[in-house]
Design a protein around this motif. Structure first.
Motif, short mmCIF file in Angstrom:
data_model
loop_
_atom_site.label_atom_id
_atom_site.label_comp_id
_atom_site.label_asym_id
_atom_site.label_seq_id
_atom_site.Cartn_x
_atom_site.Cartn_y
_atom_site.Cartn_z
N VAL A 16 -6.28 98.84 -42.15
CA VAL A 16 -6.47 97.97 -41.17
C VAL A 16 -5.56 98.50 -39.98
O VAL A 16 -4.29 98.91 -39.85
CB VAL A 16 -5.68 96.60 -41.66
CG1 VAL A 16 -6.16 95.71 -40.62
CG2 VAL A 16 -6.47 96.15 -42.84
N GLY A 18 -4.59 97.29 -35.59
CA GLY A 18 -4.46 96.20 -34.77
C GLY A 18 -4.06 96.80 -33.16
O GLY A 18 -3.53 97.75 -33.22
N THR A 37 -8.62 93.61 -34.12
CA THR A 37 -8.12 94.35 -35.34
C THR A 37 -9.36 94.98 -36.10
O THR A 37 -10.43 94.34 -35.52
CB THR A 37 -7.55 93.40 -36.58
OG1 THR A 37 -8.71 92.36 -36.68
CG2 THR A 37 -6.18 92.94 -36.05
N GLN A 39 -10.84 97.29 -39.68
CA GLN A 39 -10.65 97.59 -40.92
C GLN A 39 -11.63 98.62 -41.38
O GLN A 39 -12.94 98.56 -41.19
CB GLN A 39 -10.40 96.58 -41.90
CG GLN A 39 -11.59 95.86 -42.30
CD GLN A 39 -11.18 94.59 -43.15
OE1 GLN A 39 -9.97 94.39 -43.31
NE2 GLN A 39 -12.27 93.94 -43.89
#
Length: 83
Positions: A16, A18, A37, A39
Motif C-alpha cells: 500500500v 499513499g 492511496t 495498493q
C-alpha cells in the motif's frame, strides 16, 4: 519502509502506498480528494519461489565487461559535449 521476512510467508502480500500534498488537488483517475492511496497484491508462490542464483560480481570477465561499458559510456558523454 518496514519488511518482515519469515520462513512461512502468507499466500499474498499487499503493498500500500499513499501520497499527500500541501496544495489542493484530487487523485486521478477517480477524482477523489487527497490523500491518494494505491495498493498492489503480490501472490507468493508455494515453497518460496525459484532457487537462488548467484550474481557473478567477482567473475573476472564480468569485471572487464563492466569496465568496458563504463569506458564506453564515458566516451559517448565526452563526445556529445561541446568544446
Amino acid at each position: 519502509m518496514t519488511a518482515r521476512l519469515t520462513q512461512n510467508p502468507p499466500p499474498a502480500i499487499t503493498n500500500v502506498a499513499g501520497v499527500t500534498s500541501s496544495s489542493p488537488g484530487t487523485c486521478a483517475p477517480a477524482g477523489t480528494p487527497l490523500p491518494c492511496t494505491a495498493q498492489a497484491v503480490v501472490t507468493v508462490p508455494a515453497g518460496g519461489g525459484a532457487a537462488v542464483v548467484p550474481v557473478p560480481i567477482n567473475n573476472r570477465w564480468m569485471l572487464w565487461l563492466m569496465a568496458l561499458l563504463l569506458a564506453g559510456a564515458a566516451a559517448v558523454v565526452r563526445s556529445r559535449r561541446p568544446i
